[in-house]
Design a protein around this motif. Structure first.
Motif, PDB file in Angstrom:
ATOM      1  N   SER A   1     113.744  36.280  21.378  1.00 41.35           N
ATOM      2  CA  SER A   1     112.364  36.768  21.207  1.00 41.35           C
ATOM      3  C   SER A   1     111.889  37.543  22.433  1.00 41.35           C
ATOM      4  O   SER A   1     110.986  38.378  22.316  1.00 41.35           O
ATOM      5  CB  SER A   1     111.421  35.600  20.915  1.00 41.35           C
ATOM      6  OG  SER A   1     111.374  34.702  22.013  1.00 41.35           O
ATOM      7  N   GLU A   2     112.502  37.303  23.562  1.00 42.42           N
ATOM      8  CA  GLU A   2     112.133  38.029  24.774  1.00 42.42           C
ATOM      9  C   GLU A   2     112.368  39.536  24.627  1.00 42.42           C
ATOM     10  O   GLU A   2     111.689  40.341  25.261  1.00 42.42           O
ATOM     11  CB  GLU A   2     112.916  37.464  25.979  1.00 42.42           C
ATOM     12  CG  GLU A   2     112.545  36.036  26.358  1.00 42.42           C
ATOM     13  CD  GLU A   2     113.243  34.942  25.537  1.00 42.42           C
ATOM     14  OE1 GLU A   2     113.010  33.760  25.836  1.00 42.42           O
ATOM     15  OE2 GLU A   2     114.009  35.259  24.593  1.00 42.42           O
ATOM     16  N   LEU A   3     113.312  39.924  23.751  1.00 36.30           N
ATOM     17  CA  LEU A   3     113.531  41.344  23.475  1.00 36.30           C
ATOM     18  C   LEU A   3     112.286  41.971  22.861  1.00 36.30           C
ATOM     19  O   LEU A   3     111.924  43.097  23.195  1.00 36.30           O
ATOM     20  CB  LEU A   3     114.729  41.536  22.534  1.00 36.30           C
ATOM     21  CG  LEU A   3     114.983  42.976  22.073  1.00 36.30           C
ATOM     22  CD1 LEU A   3     115.331  43.888  23.248  1.00 36.30           C
ATOM     23  CD2 LEU A   3     116.082  43.015  21.011  1.00 36.30           C
ATOM     24  N   PHE A   4     111.611  41.236  21.979  1.00 35.20           N
ATOM     25  CA  PHE A   4     110.404  41.772  21.348  1.00 35.20           C
ATOM     26  C   PHE A   4     109.311  42.038  22.379  1.00 35.20           C
ATOM     27  O   PHE A   4     108.577  43.023  22.278  1.00 35.20           O
ATOM     28  CB  PHE A   4     109.890  40.828  20.259  1.00 35.20           C
ATOM     29  CG  PHE A   4     110.894  40.550  19.169  1.00 35.20           C
ATOM     30  CD1 PHE A   4     111.830  41.497  18.784  1.00 35.20           C
ATOM     31  CD2 PHE A   4     110.909  39.340  18.524  1.00 35.20           C
ATOM     32  CE1 PHE A   4     112.756  41.249  17.780  1.00 35.20           C
ATOM     33  CE2 PHE A   4     111.828  39.069  17.525  1.00 35.20           C
ATOM     34  CZ  PHE A   4     112.751  40.025  17.157  1.00 35.20           C
ATOM     35  N   ASP A   5     109.217  41.154  23.381  1.00 38.11           N
ATOM     36  CA  ASP A   5     108.247  41.360  24.468  1.00 38.11           C
ATOM     37  C   ASP A   5     108.594  42.621  25.260  1.00 38.11           C
ATOM     38  O   ASP A   5     107.717  43.417  25.599  1.00 38.11           O
ATOM     39  CB  ASP A   5     108.219  40.147  25.407  1.00 38.11           C
ATOM     40  CG  ASP A   5     107.809  38.864  24.701  1.00 38.11           C
ATOM     41  OD1 ASP A   5     107.092  38.938  23.682  1.00 38.11           O
ATOM     42  OD2 ASP A   5     108.218  37.773  25.160  1.00 38.11           O
ATOM     43  N   GLU A   6     109.879  42.801  25.540  1.00 38.41           N
ATOM     44  CA  GLU A   6     110.342  43.988  26.264  1.00 38.41           C
ATOM     45  C   GLU A   6     110.051  45.259  25.465  1.00 38.41           C
ATOM     46  O   GLU A   6     109.584  46.258  26.011  1.00 38.41           O
ATOM     47  CB  GLU A   6     111.845  43.852  26.521  1.00 38.41           C
ATOM     48  CG  GLU A   6     112.462  45.009  27.239  1.00 38.41           C
ATOM     49  CD  GLU A   6     113.974  44.870  27.391  1.00 38.41           C
ATOM     50  OE1 GLU A   6     114.654  45.922  27.378  1.00 38.41           O
ATOM     51  OE2 GLU A   6     114.479  43.734  27.509  1.00 38.41           O
TER      52      GLU A   6
END
Length: 181
Positions: free
Chosen positions: A66-71
């Motif tokens: 999910s950290e990819l979505f933040d990026e």
């Protein structure tokens, strides 16, 4: 990096790019996600089936952090769980740096063996223009970094739902870096 959690689970019975979020998914040993178009012993991804339909399915399940979505949001993209075709969205695990053959135990019984990196495709740009470039990067030596998640096979089946704990079991050293599958 020893454990994380499931943020969401998704599946699609047809070969759509995005997958629908669900309350739970059921993994079937050696096959993948019950009711998902990519489930099976042999490869189900259409471009790979066209080349050789007898390949083993090393892409039974797709995980994205999910950290990819933040990026991506910082780059101006709006991407939610399931929209990039993943079955499991995780939090708290550096998926891209796990070694090949790492085993993820999720929930009470499910076990997934990591086979490699997902190779992003041009369908990402159909979702949002420029998205494919946004999930690719280069390291300091100029090597390509694929950020669109990882793929795996189901070693042990079971139910997976949002909030389930993910336990990481590393393979024996020397570790093998993930390559695209």
């Amino acid at each position: 990096m020893k454990e994380g959690i499931v943020k969401s689970v998704s599946k699609s019975s047809t070969h759509t790019f995005s997958k629908k979020n669900c309350d739970k998914i059921v993994l079937i040993k050696g096959l993948g996600v019950e009711g998902d178009a990519h489930m099976g012993e042999k490869i189900k991804h259409r471009s790979r089936v066209a080349k050789n339909p007898d390949q083993p399915n090393l892409r039974q399940i797709h995980l994205i952090h999910s950290e990819l979505f933040d990026e991506l949001e910082k780059k101006g993209f709006n991407v939610n769980s399931g929209e990039l075709g993943e079955n499991i969205t995780t939090q708290g695990i550096d998926l891209l740096n796990l070694p090949k053959d790492t085993i993820l135990t999720i929930g009470d019984t499910s076990k997934i063996k990591i086979t490699g990196l997902r190779n992003p495709c041009k369908q990402l740009d159909l979702k949002q223009e420029g998205l494919m470039k946004a999930v690719l990067d280069k390291d300091d030596e100029g090597n390509l970094i694929r950020k669109a998640g990882i793929m795996g096979v189901v070693l042990e089946g079971g139910k997976i739902k949002t909030g389930d704990k993910i336990i990481i079991e590393f393979p024996q050293k020397p570790y093998v870096k993930l390559e695209r599958v």
